[in-house]
Every structure is written in C-alpha cells, then in structure tokens.
Design a protein around this motif. Structure first.
Motif, PDB file in Angstrom:
ATOM      1  N   THR A 745       0.830  -1.212   0.000  1.00 21.49           N
ATOM      2  CA  THR A 745       0.000   0.000   0.000  1.00 21.49           C
ATOM      3  C   THR A 745       0.860   1.256   0.000  1.00 21.49           C
ATOM      4  OG1 THR A 745      -1.803  -1.132   1.147  1.00 21.49           O
ATOM      5  CG2 THR A 745      -1.777   1.270   1.254  1.00 21.49           C
ATOM      6  N   VAL A 746       1.885   1.313   0.854  1.00 18.65           N
ATOM      7  CA  VAL A 746       2.721   2.520   0.891  1.00 18.65           C
ATOM      8  C   VAL A 746       3.503   2.667  -0.404  1.00 18.65           C
ATOM      9  CG1 VAL A 746       2.883   2.628   3.407  1.00 18.65           C
ATOM     10  CG2 VAL A 746       4.552   1.266   2.138  1.00 18.65           C
ATOM     11  N   ASN A 749       1.093   4.104  -2.861  1.00 17.73           N
ATOM     12  CA  ASN A 749       0.844   5.534  -2.588  1.00 17.73           C
ATOM     13  C   ASN A 749       1.892   6.414  -3.248  1.00 17.73           C
ATOM     14  OD1 ASN A 749      -1.378   4.853  -1.065  1.00 17.73           O
ATOM     15  ND2 ASN A 749      -0.333   5.065   0.918  1.00 17.73           N
ATOM     16  N   TYR A 752       1.541   6.362  -6.997  1.00 18.85           N
ATOM     17  CA  TYR A 752       0.419   7.222  -7.404  1.00 18.85           C
ATOM     18  C   TYR A 752       0.863   8.681  -7.419  1.00 18.85           C
ATOM     19  CZ  TYR A 752      -4.167   9.456  -7.388  1.00 18.85           C
ATOM     20  OH  TYR A 752      -5.249  10.242  -7.699  1.00 18.85           O
ATOM     21  N   ALA A 753       1.629   9.088  -6.407  1.00 18.39           N
ATOM     22  CA  ALA A 753       2.086  10.483  -6.343  1.00 18.39           C
ATOM     23  C   ALA A 753       3.016  10.820  -7.492  1.00 18.39           C
ATOM     24  CB  ALA A 753       2.796  10.721  -5.011  1.00 18.39           C
ATOM     25  N   ALA A 760       0.510   1.615  -9.405  1.00 18.62           N
ATOM     26  CA  ALA A 760      -0.175   1.806  -8.127  1.00 18.62           C
ATOM     27  C   ALA A 760      -1.368   0.866  -8.010  1.00 18.62           C
ATOM     28  CB  ALA A 760      -0.615   3.254  -7.978  1.00 18.62           C
ATOM     29  N   TYR A 764      -1.905  -1.911  -5.147  1.00 22.19           N
ATOM     30  CA  TYR A 764      -3.068  -1.890  -4.256  1.00 22.19           C
ATOM     31  C   TYR A 764      -3.766  -3.246  -4.273  1.00 22.19           C
ATOM     32  CZ  TYR A 764      -2.915   3.196  -3.517  1.00 22.19           C
ATOM     33  OH  TYR A 764      -2.560   4.464  -3.152  1.00 22.19           O
ATOM     34  N   GLN A 776      -6.922   1.178   3.822  1.00 15.88           N
ATOM     35  CA  GLN A 776      -6.311   2.197   2.971  1.00 15.88           C
ATOM     36  C   GLN A 776      -6.218   1.729   1.516  1.00 15.88           C
ATOM     37  OE1 GLN A 776      -2.298   3.324   4.008  1.00 15.88           O
ATOM     38  NE2 GLN A 776      -2.530   5.368   3.144  1.00 15.88           N
ATOM     39  N   ASN A 780      -8.110   3.508  -1.648  1.00 15.54           N
ATOM     40  CA  ASN A 780      -7.301   4.161  -2.677  1.00 15.54           C
ATOM     41  C   ASN A 780      -7.373   3.473  -4.036  1.00 15.54           C
ATOM     42  OD1 ASN A 780      -6.552   5.903  -0.692  1.00 15.54           O
ATOM     43  ND2 ASN A 780      -4.423   5.230  -0.561  1.00 15.54           N
ATOM     44  N   ALA A 784      -7.135   5.249  -7.786  1.00 20.14           N
ATOM     45  CA  ALA A 784      -6.037   4.995  -8.729  1.00 20.14           C
ATOM     46  C   ALA A 784      -6.567   4.449 -10.042  1.00 20.14           C
ATOM     47  CB  ALA A 784      -5.040   4.023  -8.109  1.00 20.14           C
TER      48      ALA A 784
END
Length: 800
Positions: A745-746, A749, A752-753, A760, A764, A776, A780, A784
């Motif tokens: 997940t991190v 993230n 995605y950024a 991403a 996920y 989360q 998310n 995405a």
C-alpha cells in the motif's frame, strides 16, 4: 600416581602447621562445596534476571574464596608452591594468564568484565581443589553435590506435576508456589530458570550420582537416578538429550574397558557397537522431535561466529566480546526465526567456537590443552586404579574418578550445541570438574606432598611473625575485623531495604521466598564473618588482614551489581505503569552501581525519546549534572551515547536515534529553523542507513527512510526504499520477499504520487490479496483505477 597416600585425619591433626593454616584450609573445604550448592539451587525473583543471584553468589562468594586461599598461601609462606607443582598447574595458569591478556585486548572492556571475572574464578577453583582438597574434602564435596542434585531434581518434579495436574497460573494456584510457575509452558526448568541450563546440569551430575551408587550401593541414590532421567526428558531440551547420549556412550566405554576388561565375553567392536545404541537413539529422537528453527538459528549463528573468528583468528576478539561484536555479523535469517528485532544474542550456541572467537587460536589452544591434559591424567589414573583386578572389586576412588571424568566430557559434548557453560549455573563446573579429576588421579592434594616430604617441619616460621612487621599484627587485625563487620552491616542493612518488610508480601510463594532469602543471607554473611575474622585472629601475619580488606572491595562492588538488578526490575515495573519519573530515577540508580549494564541506558534513552519534552529543566535524579538544565533530547542523546560507548550496535539503538533526530526536525520546523531542521533530517537518514546494515529486514526502518525522501520531494528514492523492503534486497535468498498489505500500500501511494497509476493499481490489488480488509488499499484502489487510461487498464488485465 593415583595411589592413595592421603594423610589420615589423625595424622593431619598431629602436623604442626603455621598458625591459622589449618583453620583456613578447613574453611575452604566447606566454603567451596556450599558455594556450588547455592549457585546451583538458588534463585531470587525480585531481580530483573532470576539467575542474577547465582551470578552474585559466584562473584561475591568466589572472590571471598579466593581471598581466603590467598590468605592461606600467605600463612604457608615458602611451602605454598614448589617448582614441580607447576607440572600439574601449568595449563590452568597459562589459560588464566591469557584470559587476562584477552580481557585487556577486548575492544569494549566494560561488557567483558563479567566473563573475565568468571573465568578467573573458574580457574582459581581448579587450582584450589588440586592444591588443597584431601580425600576427605573430596568426599564431602561429592556428598554436597548429591544434596545439590536432590534439591534441584525434586523441585523439577514439583514443576512437572504442577504443569500437568494443576490449573495454569492465571486460573488458580498450583503445586509450585513461586511466581515464575509455568514460565516455559510444560517444560521443566527447576532452580536454573531455563530448561537448557537445567538439562546441562542433569547431564553432568548423572554420572556422578551413578558412580556413587555403584560405589556405595545406596538405595538412597536410586530414586535420584530415575528422577534425573525423568526431568531430563521433561526439559524437552534436544541438546541435553544429545549430551546424555554421548555421556552414556563415554560412561559405558570407560566402565567396560577399565572395570570389566577381564570379564567381557564379547569383542571390543561388539561392545562399542552396543554402547553406541544410546547416542544413536538420542540422535533419532532429536530428529523426530526437533524444531527446524532451532537448527537454522544455530547454523546461522555459527556461520556468523566463524566470520568473527576470521577478523582476529590468532589472538581473538577479546574475552566476553561476543554480545558486543555479534550484531555487526548477524544474519538476517535470525530476525525471521525469532520474529523480533529488539533482541540480542549473547553467545555463539557452541562453547568451543566461542572460546576460539574470544581468545583466538592461542587461547583456544590453551583451552584444548586443559581438556586433553585433564582427560589424559584421568584415564591414566583409572588405568592405575583398575589394573590387575583379576575379578576383584575396584577401589572406591576409581568410581569417583569415572564419575567426574564422564561428567566433564559429557558437559563438553553437550556444549557443542549449547551455551550453558557461558552461564554461571553450568559454567562453574568448568572449574570444579578438572580440579577434582586431577586430585583424584593423583590421590593426594599438593599441600600434603609438601608436608609429607619435609622431614623437619618448621611450624612457627611465618613471614608475618618474624621481622620488622611483627608490631603491625594487632593493629592490622583490628582494622581487618572492623572492615569485615562494617561490610557485613552494609550488606545486611541494604538487603533489608531490598527485601522490604514481611507485611508487604501476600502470596504464599513470596512469603516462603522471603524467609528462605533471609535465612540464606544470614548464613552466608555469618559464615563469611566467622571465616575472615578467624583467619585474621589465628594467623600471625599482618599481611592476612590486608588481603581480607582488599577482598572486601570486589565483594561489595559486586553486591552493588545485585542491587542494581533489583532496581532495574523496579524501573521496568514503573515503566509499564507509565510512571516515567520513578522509572528514570531507578534506571539512573542502576547505572551508578553498575556502569557497564547496557540495558538501563538504552531504556532511559527510549523513555526520554518517547516523552520528548523540550522544556529545559535541571533534574539531577534524571542524570543532569553541574547545574546545567537539559531537555529530553539532550537526555536521550546522552543515554544513547552511553550505550554506544559500551556496545556500539546495541539492539535498535541506531534506529531509535534516527527517530529522535526526526522528532528534532519537526521541532525545529515548528520553531522556524528550517536550516537546522534539514541538518537533523540528514543525521536521521545516516542513522537509519547504519541500522539497515545491522537489520536489513526491519520494515519500519525502510518506511522512515522513505518518509525522509518524501519530505525532500524525492519520490523516486522513496519508491526505491519501499521496493527494497518488499524485495528483501539484502537477504540474498532467491524468491524471498517481505511484501505484506502495508508494504504494497505505501509503495502504491508513492507510485500514485509520481503518476505511475497502473503500477499503483497493481500494488493496491497485491495489498488486498494479502489482506482483503486493509482499509487504505480498499479506499485508494478505485481512485487509482480512475486515473488509469483505458489502454493502461487493458494492460493491467493482461498482466493479471
């Protein structure tokens, strides 16, 4: 050799000794056996380490024993040693000397003090037994060891019955009255506080009990033998089972060769084949009942230890240095096996390679010299005692020698896969067993030779009686007696404070331990006062009180270590309750008594790190000095630096410092100091990198490094850290990954950024495969997916 020429008791009493010599020797004959009984059978549950009392007994009692022996040697003057004595003492003196060299060459001598003192005392015990113990004293020692075994084994039986036929500790009371009942589940650990250590004791004491039965035919010993075997099984200790198998093989071979050689009706090959059944069965049993994690842990630790040996193969790293140096060599697999990251490994899981690591090839060679020398002397003694029996019963001495020799070799065999000898409860026998074997094989104590072979004894000659120092005897005695009484008062009064009044105790086991503790304390202190005062008043030497006074210094110093362990336990108690001020105060008291105890420094740093009060104040009870106010950052850093000065890679110290620097970054940003904030961020990253070298499988360390890169807007580097964590990039195991729901997940993230929407989405989904309820990732994923172009969605489907 091995012919019994000990002086009879009556003849011993008729010898004219220098004043105080006979008294000192008789004190030693009782002091040493009782010390071994107490080290083996005592435990104290108000300390952090329940076995700390064993360590303290060895340190205080061993130093006292050594002081008494030096006093005896001073009183004997020129009769203390002769040149030919060193034929039998040379290996032990050589090893003792090299341990001293090894200690002073250790990279961090503070943590090595404990091991240095232990090995010094172990070798001193060997020398004392070889020189001072007569046949009568050895017989007394053996009887005390039998009593020691009965106490430990009976308590082991109590634990077995308690864990099988009584409710668990959190449900109701049981047969075992003490608070540690059930500490190892159904495994029996007796007074040793650990099933492995208890198993080692059972392995080494069994041949002594068995040979005493063969020697005496005492029915009293039969139940002890059967209970010993039962407790050995109940420890569930595979290394001890293997040690038992090897010890049994050694015993059967020696007994058959020396005791039955004129009566064996089968070939030697067939006899050895039969003797091999027990060790083979033990190996099969261990294989069937074994835990693969236990094997993997040992193999990984041995490989790391070998790499440590390669750094200083000839001279060694330094006695007692393993726990300080090992973190830099620890394999990542250890963290997976233990399932924790805040633990430390203190020893190599093999006494013999740790000897090499500590003392190098030189010291390891001296260690092997002791083993081969003692074994050779013992076997030659057995040969002399059992030759030309022609069906007659061997002399009693032969049974004693067989038991002690088998005990030594069985213990050494067990410790190929165990660390028991590195702990006081088992390690003390490294000093006792060789001394007894040499004494029995020779048939006499060294001092007996000195008196027996001198036709004109000079009873009244004494260095303290003649010469210009004779006038100082009585003032020295007065000072010595005053010192002993004052030290006794300090110990008893301080112990009273540690114990507290009886009304504070409620549980039956605690009340029982209160009475036992006071009884043993008064007995030990009383006997020490009687012994030291007696040798000073009976011996006509001004040097003896000086020796006694010097002996009191390490005795009281190591009493401080015991108090510190009690305070450490209290500090942890207050920490768990969130009473930080009380906890910090007790941690500070611990390190005033034992400045080499690493854990209180580390815990103190963690307390200040967690609290992070940046208001400066002056609190001496928290370690503030010279009227200089400090905040929690200053205090935490001072504690962590104290840890680093003793053990530079202790547990998670570097990660904790990195966390502290990140808090300082946030504090500086809130204070409007961005430049200083950036500097703390750089320091944090450096510490996290350092910790990664020690523990490359700790996910939080990667997350915090990634967080730093995100704060710098370096998303590519943050993504790299998340990938390094998932791919287990420093584990060097093909196909091994660390991906869990949070890790994917991190990573998603940060992708995605960066606009990597397809990647991403993939991550996920991987997170949800690991944990479908991971909130989360569930939240998310649709976001995405909405950003992925139609072509990208098709590619994602194809990949899936």
């Amino acid at each position: 050799m091995a012919k019994k020429t000990n002086l009879p008791v009556s003849e011993y009493d008729e010898i004219s000794f220098a004043p105080g010599v006979s008294f000192a020797r008789k004190v030693i004959w009782w002091w040493l056996p009782v010390l071994y009984l107490l080290v083996s059978d005592t435990f104290y549950l108000r300390t952090y380490d329940s076995a700390q009392v064993k360590i303290t007994l060895l340190q205080m009692g061993g130093c006292g024993l050594l002081g008494m022996w030096v006093s005896l040697l001073v009183l004997e003057g020129r009769r203390a040693f002769r040149r030919e004595d060193f034929i039998f003492l040379a290996p032990f003196f050589a090893y003792l000397l090299y341990v001293l060299v090894s200690f002073f060459s250790a990279p961090y001598r503070g943590p090595s003090v404990d091991d240095f003192v232990r090995y010094t005392l172990y070798m001193s015990v060997t020398l004392i037994i070889v020189r001072e113990f007569t046949a009568e004293a050895i017989e007394r020692l053996t009887k005390v060891l039998i009593i020691t075994a009965y106490i430990a084994i009976l308590y082991g039986m109590v634990q077995y019955l308690d864990t099988r036929f009584f409710p668990p500790k959190d449900v109701g009371p049981g047969l075992d009255p003490f608070v540690w009942r059930g500490a190892f589940g159904t495994r029996v650990f007796s007074t040793y506080g650990n099933p492995n250590f208890f198993g080692n004791f059972l392995v080494l004491i069994l041949p002594i009990i068995l040979t005493q039965y063969l020697k005496r035919r005492s029915v009293f010993l039969l139940p002890l033998i059967f209970m010993n075997l039962f407790c050995l099984y109940a420890t569930e200790t595979k290394g001890a089972w293997l040690g038992f198998g090897i010890s049994s093989f050694i015993f059967i071979v020696f007994y058959g060769y020396f005791f039955l050689r004129d009566r064996l009706k089968i070939s030697r090959g067939a006899f050895i084949g039969l003797a091999s059944i027990l060790p083979i069965v033990a190996v099969i049993f261990i294989y069937l009942r074994g835990n693969p994690h236990s094997y993997n842990f040992r193999i990984a630790t041995w490989l790391s230890t070998w790499e440590m040996i390669e750094t200083h193969p000839l001279t060694g790293v330094g006695v007692g240095s393993f726990k300080v140096v090992y973190p830099a060599f620890r394999r990542p697999a250890i963290f997976h096996i233990e399932g924790k990251h805040n633990t430390e490994t203190d020893h190599a899981e093999d006494e013999h390679i740790e000897q090499w690591m500590d003392n190098g090839l030189i010291g390891f060679g001296l260690y092997l010299w002791i083993i081969f020398f003692v074994t050779t002397i013992g076997l030659r003694g057995l040969s002399v005692l059992t030759e030309n029996l022609k069906g007659a019963r061997p002399p009693p001495l032969a049974y004693d020698l067989l038991g002690y020799l088998t005990a030594l070799l069985g213990m050494l065999a067990h410790n190929f896969t165990d660390v028991s000898m590195r702990f006081v409860s088992s390690g003390v026998y490294l000093g006792l067993l060789p001394g007894v074997i040499i004494n029995l094989a020779r048939g006499r104590a060294l001092w007996e030779l000195h008196y027996k072979e001198e036709s004109q004894p000079e009873p009244e000659r004494n260095a303290g009686r003649d010469g210009a120092l004779a006038w100082a005897v009585w003032p020295a005695r007065a000072a010595g007696v005053a010192g002993v009484l004052y030290a006794s008062y300090l110990v008893l009064s301080e112990f009273s404070g540690l114990q507290g009044p009886l009304r504070n105790y409620v549980a039956g086991g605690e009340i029982l331990q209160w009475y036992i503790a006071w009884s043993l304390m008064l007995l030990c202190v009383g006997y020490a006062v009687y012994s030291f005062c007696g040798v000073m008043l009976k011996g006509v030497s001004a040097a003896v009180p000086a020796v006694v006074l010097l002996t009191l210094l390490p005795i009281y110093y190591f009493w401080g270590w015991f108090k510190g362990d009690v305070y450490h336990n209290m500090a942890i108690f207050f920490s768990k309750q969130g009473k930080w001020e009380d906890a910090i105060g007790y941690y500070h008291r611990v390190n005033k008594l034992n400045r080499f105890f690493i854990m209180p420094y580390y815990f103190t740093g963690n307390v200040f790190n967690d609290r992070f009060n940046m208001e400066k104040s002056y609190r001496p009870e928290w370690g503030d000095k010279d009227n200089e106010p400090r905040d929690d950052y200053d205090r935490a850093m001072a504690s962590y630096e104290a840890v680093r000065g003793i053990a530079p890679n202790y547990v998670q110290m570097h990660h904790q410092v990195g966390t502290l620097y990140m808090k300082m970054h946030d504090h500086m940003m809130r204070s409007g100091k961005p430049k200083e904030a950036r500097e703390f961020l750089e320091k944090a990253l450096a510490r996290f990198n350092l910790y990664e070298n020690l523990d490359p499988v700790y996910p939080v360390n990667y997350y915090r490094k990634a967080q730093i890169y995100i704060m710098r807007n370096d998303l590519k580097s943050a993504e790299r850290e998340y990938l390094n964590n998932i791919n287990a990039w420093r584990c060097y195991v093909p196909g091994h990954t660390h991906g869990d729901a949070e890790a994917f997940t991190v990573l998603a993230n940060v992708q995605y950024a960066q606009g990597k929407y397809a990647e991403a989405v993939t991550n996920y989904r991987l997170a949800l495969e690991k944990n479908p309820d991971f909130e989360q990732a569930r939240r998310n994923l649709p976001i995405a997916q909405s950003r992925v172009p139609e072509r990208g969605k098709v590619e994602i489907i194809k990949v899936e």
